[in-house]
Structure formats: C-alpha cells, structure tokens
Scaffold this motif. Structure first.
Motif, PDB file in Angstrom:
ATOM      1  N   GLY A 121       0.816  -1.198   0.000  1.00 14.69           N
ATOM      2  CA  GLY A 121       0.000   0.000   0.000  1.00 14.69           C
ATOM      3  C   GLY A 121       0.855   1.255   0.000  1.00 14.69           C
ATOM      4  O   GLY A 121       1.651   1.472   0.896  1.00 14.69           O
ATOM      5  N   GLY A 122       0.709   2.091  -1.021  1.00 16.81           N
ATOM      6  CA  GLY A 122       1.445   3.347  -1.083  1.00 16.81           C
ATOM      7  C   GLY A 122       2.879   3.212  -1.525  1.00 16.81           C
ATOM      8  O   GLY A 122       3.610   4.190  -1.556  1.00 16.81           O
ATOM      9  N   LEU A 123       3.317   2.022  -1.872  1.00 15.64           N
ATOM     10  CA  LEU A 123       4.713   1.833  -2.249  1.00 15.64           C
ATOM     11  C   LEU A 123       5.079   2.708  -3.434  1.00 15.64           C
ATOM     12  O   LEU A 123       4.368   2.767  -4.426  1.00 15.64           O
ATOM     13  CB  LEU A 123       4.969   0.366  -2.587  1.00 15.64           C
ATOM     14  N   LEU A 124       6.180   3.387  -3.332  1.00 20.48           N
ATOM     15  CA  LEU A 124       6.731   4.247  -4.377  1.00 20.48           C
ATOM     16  C   LEU A 124       5.879   5.478  -4.640  1.00 20.48           C
ATOM     17  O   LEU A 124       5.992   6.082  -5.679  1.00 20.48           O
ATOM     18  CB  LEU A 124       6.948   3.465  -5.681  1.00 20.48           C
ATOM     19  N   ALA A 125       5.061   5.857  -3.710  1.00 17.98           N
ATOM     20  CA  ALA A 125       4.267   7.070  -3.869  1.00 17.98           C
ATOM     21  C   ALA A 125       4.833   8.180  -3.003  1.00 17.98           C
ATOM     22  O   ALA A 125       4.114   8.926  -2.381  1.00 17.98           O
ATOM     23  CB  ALA A 125       2.812   6.799  -3.508  1.00 17.98           C
ATOM     24  N   GLY A 126       6.152   8.285  -2.929  1.00 17.25           N
ATOM     25  CA  GLY A 126       6.766   9.337  -2.126  1.00 17.25           C
ATOM     26  C   GLY A 126       7.997   8.841  -1.400  1.00 17.25           C
ATOM     27  O   GLY A 126       8.947   8.356  -2.003  1.00 17.25           O
ATOM     28  N   SER A 127       7.966   8.946  -0.077  1.00 21.85           N
ATOM     29  CA  SER A 127       9.158   8.651   0.709  1.00 21.85           C
ATOM     30  C   SER A 127       9.592   7.193   0.594  1.00 21.85           C
ATOM     31  O   SER A 127      10.784   6.891   0.639  1.00 21.85           O
ATOM     32  CB  SER A 127       8.917   9.003   2.177  1.00 21.85           C
ATOM     33  N   THR A 128       8.645   6.274   0.437  1.00 22.03           N
ATOM     34  CA  THR A 128       9.019   4.865   0.319  1.00 22.03           C
ATOM     35  C   THR A 128       9.788   4.617  -0.974  1.00 22.03           C
ATOM     36  O   THR A 128      10.724   3.821  -1.012  1.00 22.03           O
ATOM     37  CB  THR A 128       7.774   3.961   0.364  1.00 22.03           C
ATOM     38  N   ALA A 129       9.405   5.317  -2.029  1.00 19.50           N
ATOM     39  CA  ALA A 129      10.119   5.185  -3.294  1.00 19.50           C
ATOM     40  C   ALA A 129      11.575   5.581  -3.116  1.00 19.50           C
ATOM     41  O   ALA A 129      12.493   4.884  -3.574  1.00 19.50           O
ATOM     42  CB  ALA A 129       9.462   6.060  -4.360  1.00 19.50           C
ATOM     43  N   VAL A 130      11.786   6.685  -2.474  1.00 15.52           N
ATOM     44  CA  VAL A 130      13.148   7.169  -2.241  1.00 15.52           C
ATOM     45  C   VAL A 130      13.907   6.180  -1.379  1.00 15.52           C
ATOM     46  O   VAL A 130      15.080   5.893  -1.624  1.00 15.52           O
ATOM     47  CB  VAL A 130      13.120   8.557  -1.575  1.00 15.52           C
ATOM     48  N   SER A 131      13.231   5.615  -0.382  1.00 22.47           N
ATOM     49  CA  SER A 131      13.890   4.674   0.523  1.00 22.47           C
ATOM     50  C   SER A 131      14.362   3.429  -0.210  1.00 22.47           C
ATOM     51  O   SER A 131      15.510   2.996  -0.054  1.00 22.47           O
ATOM     52  CB  SER A 131      12.930   4.288   1.655  1.00 22.47           C
ATOM     53  N   VAL A 132      13.490   2.837  -1.022  1.00 25.30           N
ATOM     54  CA  VAL A 132      13.859   1.609  -1.732  1.00 25.30           C
ATOM     55  C   VAL A 132      14.978   1.869  -2.726  1.00 25.30           C
ATOM     56  O   VAL A 132      15.969   1.145  -2.779  1.00 25.30           O
ATOM     57  CB  VAL A 132      12.632   1.011  -2.455  1.00 25.30           C
ATOM     58  N   ALA A 133      14.830   2.920  -3.531  1.00 24.31           N
ATOM     59  CA  ALA A 133      15.847   3.217  -4.535  1.00 24.31           C
ATOM     60  C   ALA A 133      17.155   3.658  -3.893  1.00 24.31           C
ATOM     61  O   ALA A 133      18.230   3.431  -4.451  1.00 24.31           O
ATOM     62  CB  ALA A 133      15.339   4.291  -5.490  1.00 24.31           C
ATOM     63  N   ALA A 134      17.084   4.282  -2.731  1.00 22.62           N
ATOM     64  CA  ALA A 134      18.297   4.787  -2.081  1.00 22.62           C
ATOM     65  C   ALA A 134      19.080   3.688  -1.390  1.00 22.62           C
ATOM     66  O   ALA A 134      20.313   3.742  -1.339  1.00 22.62           O
ATOM     67  CB  ALA A 134      17.923   5.871  -1.071  1.00 22.62           C
ATOM     68  N   HIS A 135      18.402   2.676  -0.870  1.00 25.71           N
ATOM     69  CA  HIS A 135      19.078   1.702  -0.010  1.00 25.71           C
ATOM     70  C   HIS A 135      19.258   0.321  -0.627  1.00 25.71           C
ATOM     71  O   HIS A 135      19.952  -0.520  -0.048  1.00 25.71           O
ATOM     72  CB  HIS A 135      18.308   1.559   1.306  1.00 25.71           C
ATOM     73  N   ALA A 136      18.637   0.058  -1.769  1.00 22.72           N
ATOM     74  CA  ALA A 136      18.793  -1.263  -2.380  1.00 22.72           C
ATOM     75  C   ALA A 136      20.245  -1.512  -2.765  1.00 22.72           C
ATOM     76  O   ALA A 136      20.999  -0.588  -3.055  1.00 22.72           O
ATOM     77  CB  ALA A 136      17.886  -1.384  -3.601  1.00 22.72           C
ATOM     78  N   HIS A 137      20.621  -2.786  -2.779  1.00 20.26           N
ATOM     79  CA  HIS A 137      22.008  -3.168  -3.080  1.00 20.26           C
ATOM     80  C   HIS A 137      22.226  -3.503  -4.547  1.00 20.26           C
ATOM     81  O   HIS A 137      23.306  -3.940  -4.925  1.00 20.26           O
ATOM     82  CB  HIS A 137      22.400  -4.374  -2.219  1.00 20.26           C
ATOM     83  N   CYS A 138      21.208  -3.314  -5.378  1.00 17.56           N
ATOM     84  CA  CYS A 138      21.297  -3.628  -6.803  1.00 17.56           C
ATOM     85  C   CYS A 138      20.521  -2.567  -7.568  1.00 17.56           C
ATOM     86  O   CYS A 138      19.823  -1.747  -6.952  1.00 17.56           O
ATOM     87  CB  CYS A 138      20.729  -5.023  -7.076  1.00 17.56           C
TER      88      CYS A 138
END
Length: 285
Positions: A121-138
């Motif tokens: 729910g809400g994934l990639l609609a703001g801060s979560t998008a930045v979090s995933v793209a910022a911290h992923a290892h690939c």
C-alpha cells in the motif's frame, strides 16, 4: 551479478503486474531467473490488508494460503507466457521496503510498480520510493503503469542515460549500454551542463569528456547505435522530456551535483515521480 535473479515486488495489483511483465521481458533477453516477492506486513492494530480485499481481521492460516496461492498462480502464468524462463514466487514477512532492500543484496535487479495494495500500500508514492531506490544493493527499476510504461518489446525507442561524469553516472552508462545492446536499440546519452563565463566555449571539453566515458562501451558493443546530446539545461528536465520517446531511462543514484552523504539525488527522485517510461536507478554495489 548478471546471473543473479530479478526480484519483483508483487502484490496482485495492476501496477505490480505491469512490473512483472517488464521483468519477464528483461529476463527473456538476459536469461536471468525471476522471483516474485509478496511482502506481508502484519499490522499490530486495525487488522490487515490482504491481496485485493478490504481490511479484515488479524491474518490466520487461511489468509496466508490466499497470498501463497496468489503468488503461485502469478508465477505459473508467467511461466506459461515465457516457457523458457525460470519464475518462482515467495511470501515474506515484514515492512515491504525494508524486506525488499534486504533481499536486493542477493538480486541482480529489483523491479517495482509505482503503486500497490495490500503489503505494498502506497509503495513508491513518495518517501518509500526514495527509501527503496536509495538503499537497495542492486539496480532498481520503477515501472509506472500507463504513461508509456507498458511499451511492447517491439518498441524501437532508445535506452536513455544521463551522464555527468560522476562515478554513479558512469556505472549507469554501462548498465544502459548493456541493455541497449541486448535489445538492439539505440543508446542516447544525455549530458546537461551549465555554461561558464565563456558561454558555449567550454562545450567541446564537455563533449570530449562524455566521449571518453563512452569509449570502452563503443569497443565492447561496436554495433551499438549511440548518439550524444548536450544541453544547457537542468538534468531532470532533459531526462524527463527524453523519457517521452524512450523505452528506459537510466540514471546513477547520485550525480556530481549531489551533496556528500546523500544516497539518492534529486534527479533520480524526480524521474521516479515524473518520467514517462520505466526508470532504472543504478549504483555500485
């Protein structure tokens, strides 16, 4: 990690299905296995949200089986559409962004839809998008439903990459060149620059720097059709405009203008929100 699996965030939503389709096309070219990951976040209050249903009571074995069946059927459908691929599905527990970041350490690529329901729910609609793209290892590919994100593989649109001379952008250049070569489509390299006191007098030096970065990839893929465009404008503006006709836009996680310590630059964030095609955010492991 070219042989590592492509990890796809999946929750049964339309946007997640678009992401799965993109990942399957990528796997068709690369030969990588695909894993669909449904992340189930158990809520401590107010119930839970299941796959495509309204909030209900605290999940039990039946709810878990529902989710497992959803993922199993999606994997089976993917294998039916792409018989030569290895596609599996798995259900994980925990906060979606955190779980996907952890799982990305063993993945070759992480593919996400722009929105979801249930565990996303809400994934990639703001801060979560930045979090995933910022911290992923690939590398992380965000596939937005609509706005050109459902292009067919027959599209002749180029792979577009932004290069500013920073180390992340050079890694992004290699990622983009590989995908353009695999698909036998053009590679378009964009470089935004700010004219100095001498105006356009510095333009030859800017172009020479981009060509130098391109040289090893021209040798690696001699048949690759490459164009280089320089423009005295903001990087985000030129890349968003180029995304209208592109099949994929690739950027580094943080460019030359980024502040020290930032994990994701403003250009990457703007593209995730506004690009007209899928966006790949690439960083060194």
């Amino acid at each position: 990690m070219r042989d590592a699996e492509i990890l796809v965030g999946y929750d049964g939503s339309t946007d997640a299905s678009v992401a799965v389709n993109w990942a399957l096309e990528e796997a068709r070219h690369s030969g990588q296995p695909v894993r669909l990951a449904y992340v189930f976040e158990w809520l401590t209050v107010a119930g839970w949200v299941g796959p495509g249903v309204a909030p209900g009571v605290w999940p039990d074995d039946t709810a878990r089986r529902q989710v497992e069946e959803l993922v199993r059927n999606a994997a089976a459908d993917a294998v039916g559409a792409y018989p030569g691929l290895t596609v599996t599905g798995e259900v994980y527990d925990g906060p979606p962004a955190l779980v996907l970041q952890e799982r990305s350490a063993e993945a070759g690529m992480l593919v996400l839809g722009s929105r979801g329901h249930g565990g996303f729910g809400g994934l990639l609609a703001g801060s979560t998008a930045v979090s995933v793209a910022a911290h992923a290892h690939c590398p992380v590919v965000v596939v937005r439903n609509g706005a050109g994100s459902a292009r067919t593989d027959a599209s002749t649109g180029p792979v577009v990459v932004g290069v500013d001379g920073s180390e992340p952008s050079l890694v992004a250049l290699g990622f983009a060149a590989e995908r353009a070569a695999q698909r036998q489509v053009p590679l378009r390299v964009l470089h935004a620059w700010t004219p100095g006191p001498g105006g356009a007098a510095g333009l030859p030096d800017e172009r020479a720097a981009v060509e130098q970065a391109l040289e090893p990839w021209r040798r690696t893929f001699p048949e690759l059709d490459v164009t280089v465009d320089l423009a005295p404008t903001s990087p985000a503006a030129i890349l968003i405009e180029a995304s209208r006709d592109a099949r994929l836009v690739v950027v580094g996680s943080r460019g030359r203008g980024g502040l020290a310590g930032m994990l994701l630059g403003s250009v990457s964030q703007q593209l995730i929100q506004h690009a007209h095609c899928p966006v790949a955010v690439v960083r060194e492991r």
